[in-house]
Design a protein around this motif. Sequence first.
Motif, PDB file in Angstrom:
ATOM      1  N   THR A  23       0.847  -1.192   0.000  1.00  0.00           N
ATOM      2  CA  THR A  23       0.000   0.000   0.000  1.00  0.00           C
ATOM      3  C   THR A  23       0.879   1.238   0.000  1.00  0.00           C
ATOM      4  O   THR A  23       1.850   1.316   0.756  1.00  0.00           O
ATOM      5  N   VAL A  24       0.541   2.197  -0.856  1.00  0.00           N
ATOM      6  CA  VAL A  24       1.322   3.428  -0.987  1.00  0.00           C
ATOM      7  C   VAL A  24       0.400   4.641  -0.937  1.00  0.00           C
ATOM      8  O   VAL A  24      -0.828   4.504  -0.946  1.00  0.00           O
ATOM      9  N   ASP A  25       0.983   5.816  -0.908  1.00  0.00           N
ATOM     10  CA  ASP A  25       0.234   7.085  -0.906  1.00  0.00           C
ATOM     11  C   ASP A  25      -0.791   7.145   0.222  1.00  0.00           C
ATOM     12  O   ASP A  25      -1.962   7.456  -0.005  1.00  0.00           O
ATOM     13  N   ASP A  26      -0.339   6.819   1.430  1.00  0.00           N
ATOM     14  CA  ASP A  26      -1.216   6.854   2.615  1.00  0.00           C
ATOM     15  C   ASP A  26      -2.493   6.037   2.417  1.00  0.00           C
ATOM     16  O   ASP A  26      -3.577   6.424   2.826  1.00  0.00           O
ATOM     17  N   GLY A  27      -2.373   4.881   1.753  1.00  0.00           N
ATOM     18  CA  GLY A  27      -3.497   3.974   1.573  1.00  0.00           C
ATOM     19  C   GLY A  27      -4.352   4.255   0.357  1.00  0.00           C
ATOM     20  O   GLY A  27      -5.332   3.553   0.113  1.00  0.00           O
ATOM     21  N   ARG A  28      -4.004   5.258  -0.430  1.00  0.00           N
ATOM     22  CA  ARG A  28      -4.827   5.590  -1.600  1.00  0.00           C
ATOM     23  C   ARG A  28      -4.602   4.643  -2.771  1.00  0.00           C
ATOM     24  O   ARG A  28      -5.436   4.543  -3.660  1.00  0.00           O
ATOM     25  N   SER A  30      -2.683   0.677  -3.984  1.00  0.00           N
ATOM     26  CA  SER A  30      -2.004  -0.545  -3.553  1.00  0.00           C
ATOM     27  C   SER A  30      -1.787  -1.446  -4.761  1.00  0.00           C
ATOM     28  O   SER A  30      -2.433  -1.291  -5.789  1.00  0.00           O
TER      29      SER A  30
END
Length: 58
Positions: A23-28, A30
């Motif tokens: 998951t990347v970008d604070d969960g935005r 994946s």
Amino acid sequence: MGSARSNTSDRSSSLQSRGYHITVDDGRDSFFALSIEDPTSEDAWLMSDTVVSLEEMR
């Protein structure tokens, strides 16, 4: 151009594989990834992102 050389006859260990859900970008966003590793060497590994379905490739 040089030729590739295989060292498989030099090793008696088997490869290990692991799957990851990253998951990347604070969960935005994946994605899934697959890692193939030689446990006897820190330099012998391959990691690739994967596609879950053909529809997601488009």
